[in-house]
Design an enzyme around this catalytic site. Sequence first.
Site: not given
Ligand code: NAI
Length: 630
Positions: A490, A513
């Site tokens: 990015e 993003h």
């Molecule tokens: P979180 O940590 O609550 O949830 C992530 C989930 O993914 C967890 O339950 C974990 O067990 C699961 N996981 C990890 N690897 C996996 C795999 N290979 N297969 C299946 N499940 C798997 O995180 P949250 O808050 O839900 O955020 C999710 C994603 O969104 C993160 O990567 C975060 O960085 C991203 N994000 C992006 C934003 C943006 O501006 N586009 C803003 C906020 C979050």
Amino acid sequence: MKINKYFVIDFDSTFTKVEAFDVLADISLKDHPEREHRKKEIIEITNQGMNGSISVRESLERRLNLLAPAKKHIGPLVAVLKEEISESFKRNRDFFTTFADHIYIISNGFREFIEPIVTEFGIKPENVLANEFRFDQDGQVVGFDTENPLSANNGKVELLRQLNLPGDVYVIGDGYTDYEIKHSGLANKFYVFTENVERGSIIPKADHITPSLDEFLYLNKLNTVISYPKNRINVLLLENVHPVALELLKSEGFSVETYHAALTEDELCEKIKNVSVLGIRSKTQVTARVLEQANRLMVIGAFCIGTNQIDLDAATKKGIAVFNAPFSNTRSVVELAIAEMIMLIRNIVDKSVKMHKGIWDKSAKGSYEVRGKKLGLIGYGNIGTQLSVIAESLGMKVLYYDTEEKLSLGNAIKCKTMKEVIEQADIISLHVDGRDSNKDLISTQEFGWMKKGVIFINLSRGHIVDIQALRENILSGKVAGCAIDVYPHEPASNDEEFQSALRGLPNTILTPHIGGSTSEAQENIGNFVPAKIMDYINTGSTSNSVSFPNLTLPLLENAHRLIHIHENVPGILARINHILANHGINIVGQYLKTNELIGYVITDINKEYDKEVIKELRGIEHTIKFRILY
Ligand code: NAI
């Protein structure tokens, strides 16, 4: 406690945050046609009096003429002033009761409204020295007691002379008349009080600047409620964190410095030396080298979701707690995902592009509703679960896969493998975290499992999708619509060009993003992170910390709280308790939690303790940090 000191405290802008006359103006001039004009004039006259450029009597007379106050206004005025007592005065009520015989309130204001406020703090009515109104029989103020020295210049000095206090005199105030007492030789020290106003002309004349009463008490070893004055805790907020965070931390009494951008590693290495609380967003790199210099740092607040920019292990080993805002922008990401899936399944992106070129292509071909479609979620964490609930309310069927055991919300169906989800879904949305092992989680093989015409959304992390494979599958028509917000590479700033193999592809929404970038999310973060920081500093609580063992602690009452952070080696708790037992100290509560790197022990002990104990506890081998709260 027996002391030989007398404390002379000013009222307006010191005991209370405001000038009583400004408040009185709001009340007595409520329906007056010249209200705004008169209020302005009153503020000007107050300031002229404060700076010493007009006489006290002139200032009083002119302001009372403009105010036209009456007896009936006093009650409402007192009610407002009670809500406007300075924060650090409220925190230190103990001081006023403990030293009631030694505290005087001296003001050029009026007894009628000062006495009801300060006596509630235990201050004796006879120790309130102020002017007095003269009323006519209708209750209208017609003047003031001109015999009272406080109605004339040098009044405070004159009164102090008459009082002839038999000990050292310390004056706390924000104005010129307070300084005059010291200047006349009647006070030993003048402490300029800057919690509410900072008068540039007075500050250089003071012996000490006291941004709060905490500081005054600490300097004079009189503190009974606050262990360490908050104004001595330096907070550095970088990268334009939301102003609400600045407000919250300032009102807690911290000294806060802000900077609009990130600092380089070298700059931060220098700056961090005096900082106790660091607030950053995603650009500031808090490396091991920076942390080496961070000897005063207690806590880092990441005003964002990710914490990859912080060397968490190095921070933990130094006993620095790190907090982030894991759910503050969850909803924003969910709303974008919903919006994008609807846009894509209706082929709106291509239609809009054509319209801008003048092409009217009215047709229902390739346009569907999301209702009844299968949404496949990979990752069922904060975002995945919330998206699941909202998608169901639109009539979608939700399937999900998560590597962890997760509770299904609503009617969502849990799948045993990612393949199971991918094979069935009409729309696939990725919400996994950014751990390294998730690199290229979705690549040629996974695209091969997908249904033809699938909608594909990634708002999670860039490296999770093999971009070349995605491009091929869009071009082949396998992926009918795609929305991507995050990329393996990015641009570092808005000045850098965005380069990607996805540019120019059909029915493809590309966003920079911004999944979590909304005003609401920024404000949520601005509220959430300071609350965590203050909780940690005030109680030692570490709930939701990403680096420390999580402990949620009860509020401390009538006890001292010893906070001990140590390397995670066996036997430390025993040593702490051994030292306490040796000194006959009663433990009222104790909490211990460890992670791989550190142990975190909170011990609440009853009031009395010997300073020697503290020395011994600090001296325990493998201690990283130690602090006391009370
Ligand atoms: P979180 O940590 O609550 O949830 C992530 C989930 O993914 C967890 O339950 C974990 O067990 C699961 N996981 C990890 N690897 C996996 C795999 N290979 N297969 C299946 N499940 C798997 O995180 P949250 O808050 O839900 O955020 C999710 C994603 O969104 C993160 O990567 C975060 O960085 C991203 N994000 C992006 C934003 C943006 O501006 N586009 C803003 C906020 C979050």
